[in-house]
Design an enzyme around this catalytic site. Structure first.
Site, PDB file in Angstrom:
ATOM      1  N   SER A 203     -18.167   5.596  20.136  1.00 30.23           N
ATOM      2  CA  SER A 203     -17.221   6.509  19.494  1.00 30.23           C
ATOM      3  C   SER A 203     -17.975   7.727  18.971  1.00 30.23           C
ATOM      4  O   SER A 203     -19.203   7.753  18.936  1.00 30.23           O
ATOM      5  CB  SER A 203     -16.546   5.802  18.322  1.00 30.23           C
ATOM      6  N   LYS A 204     -17.204   8.697  18.562  1.00 25.77           N
ATOM      7  CA  LYS A 204     -17.785   9.935  18.031  1.00 25.77           C
ATOM      8  C   LYS A 204     -18.714   9.613  16.846  1.00 25.77           C
ATOM      9  O   LYS A 204     -19.784  10.179  16.692  1.00 25.77           O
ATOM     10  CB  LYS A 204     -16.643  10.853  17.599  1.00 25.77           C
ATOM     11  N   ARG A 205     -18.277   8.692  16.032  1.00 23.37           N
ATOM     12  CA  ARG A 205     -19.065   8.309  14.852  1.00 23.37           C
ATOM     13  C   ARG A 205     -20.432   7.731  15.249  1.00 23.37           C
ATOM     14  O   ARG A 205     -21.438   7.955  14.598  1.00 23.37           O
ATOM     15  CB  ARG A 205     -18.262   7.289  14.033  1.00 23.37           C
ATOM     16  N   GLY A 207     -22.074   8.573  17.874  1.00 24.53           N
ATOM     17  CA  GLY A 207     -22.932   9.574  18.503  1.00 24.53           C
ATOM     18  C   GLY A 207     -22.382  10.126  19.804  1.00 24.53           C
ATOM     19  O   GLY A 207     -23.089  10.809  20.538  1.00 24.53           O
ATOM     20  N   GLU A 213     -23.241  20.110  20.389  1.00 26.37           N
ATOM     21  CA  GLU A 213     -23.285  19.652  18.994  1.00 26.37           C
ATOM     22  C   GLU A 213     -24.680  19.161  18.626  1.00 26.37           C
ATOM     23  O   GLU A 213     -25.204  19.473  17.556  1.00 26.37           O
ATOM     24  CB  GLU A 213     -22.275  18.523  18.761  1.00 26.37           C
TER      25      GLU A 213
END
Ligand code: GLU
Length: 426
Positions: A203-205, A207, A213
């Site tokens: 997930s984005k959390r 990485g 980014e």
């Protein structure tokens, strides 16, 4: 093997995260390791899901990492006539029929099983009786993924398809299409997905962020590549640091693991630190430019800070945390007031430190010890924190001896400054 041709076929449905880009990296490395070609094909046949600007982000991600593609980008949306022509071929063979507005491919598999020798997973087989006639051209005239990808892979003479595991169950459909056209199918290598630390989908959390980014946060393209390649590929020996050039010769499909790799941000930080050191040693000028671009440091400032901290930083942005080594910092009184008598302790520290003939580990320790004895309400840790914070203006700072080595005899000035500022804020 001659004429290796591979393609990265992203759908422009969003900004690719580094898990997606790993597929591009593996394709690129495989092509380069075999003197082959690497193409970029934009799979934009699902018009409803297209996100404006996504193609540019895909291009930008590849460019930042140095994954240059051969030839021009191929857009599937510009090839509708080609898919139509191929639909006609299937129609003539009575292998396509119109159903409720859309064209379907008629499955007529003679064997009960369909399989292939996957270059990552070995022999993979699916029963044919679970396959149903599937749509190849939708009612809006656009092909489906299956149809467009088979037609294009054939016309582009793609020799190897390296793509995510999620496409394994589509491969039988693709093989039937190759059969229907009497074409030879390419080799397939399905890459296991990268999992988050909880062994669930990344997930984005965890990485799953874009290359841009990461670079904005101060990661180096070299470190991202090094980190990404080891998510699924393992080198022969125990070497861990690889440049893109080295990987172009070392990479091999045989060493891609069947099991899903787990994303570990700490490992990425470690690689980034290693690459900062490597670049410092090999091309300090380049590192200086990167640091200056991020921090706006002057030449002198950049040189001093890089030299004294490059072994400690994990990200390029971290260099800006060390400004305090050069400039008197602002002091926030609240950072110092472990106890009411903080200023008294600082005054004593100032006196003891100014009396030191040499500043070295033992003498610093003797100062701490003396303060610890004189101020029994203070723990040793609090004393160390108080002095470090007064010198740096920060909660996190280098060990006192390191700071002393850079700041030199201005150490006492720093303490005086801290006392003065803290008193003003009373
Ligand atoms: N368009 C597919 C994707 O976005 C590519 C699948 C393939 O490489 O065949 O993942």
């Amino acid at each position: 093997m001659d004429n290796i041709k591979v393609r990265y076929g992203p759908s422009p449905t969003g900004i690719p995260h580094i898990g997606n880009i790993r597929t591009a990296l593996f394709n690129f490395l495989f092509a380069k390791s075999k003197n082959g070609q690497f193409f970029l094909r934009i799979e934009d046949t699902d018009q409803a899901r297209i996100v404006p600007g996504a193609v540019e982000k895909i291009q930008q991600s590849l460019k930042l990492l140095g994954l240059l593609y051969d030839g021009e980008i191929i857009y599937q949306s510009k090839r509708l006539d080609i898919y139509q022509k191929h639909l006609e071929i299937l129609k003539e063979k009575k292998l396509a029929y119109l159903d409720d507005g859309a064209w379907r491919f008629k499955i007529n598999a003679s064997d009960p099983k369909i399989g292939w020798q996957d270059l990552v997973h070995g022999q993979v087989e699916f029963p044919t009786n679970v396959l149903e006639d599937f749509i190849i051209i939708k009612s809006d005239g656009f092909p489906t993924y299956h149809f467009a990808s088979v037609v294009d892979d054939h016309l582009m003479e793609i020799s190897h398809v390296l793509r995510g595991d999620e496409w394994i169950s589509s491969t039988p459909k693709h093989l039937l299409l190759y059969d229907a056209f009497d074409w030879k199918a390419p080799e397939f290598a399905h890459l296991p997905p990268i999992l988050g630390p909880d062994h669930k989908k990344l997930s984005k959390r965890d990485g799953a962020k874009s290359v841009m980014e990461y670079i904005n946060e101060g990661y180096l393209p070299e470190a991202l590549i090094n980190f990404m390649v080891l998510l699924g590929w393992s080198p022969k020996g125990d070497q861990e640091i690889f440049s893109l050039d080295q990987l172009c010769s070392e990479f091999s499909l045989e060493r891609i693991n069947k099991n899903s790799p787990v994303f570990n941000l700490e490992k990425l930080d470690w690689f980034n630190g290693q690459w900062i050191r490597k670049i410092y040693e090999e091309d300090n000028h380049h590192l200086k430019k990167l640091v200056q671009d991020k921090t706006g440091f002057s030449d002198i400032l950049a040189d001093k800070i890089i030299e004294s901290t490059y072994t400690r930083v994990k990200k390029i942005n971290d260099f800006s945390d060390y400004q305090y080594l050069i400039k008197q910092p602002k002091i926030d009184r609240n950072l110092l007031m472990f106890h009411d008598d903080a200023i008294d302790v600082l005054r004593s520290a100032l006196r003891l430190l100014s009396n030191l003939k040499v500043v070295k580990d033992e003498t610093i320790r003797s100062v701490y010890k003396k303060l610890d004895e004189d101020y029994s309400n203070w723990s040793m840790t609090e004393i160390i924190q108080l002095i470090g914070r007064s010198i740096s203006g920060r909660k996190y700072f280098l060990p006192l001896l390191d700071m002393a080595n850079i700041i030199g005899n201005k150490l006492s000035d720093r303490l005086e400054n801290a006392i003065e500022q803290a008193e003003k804020q009373k």
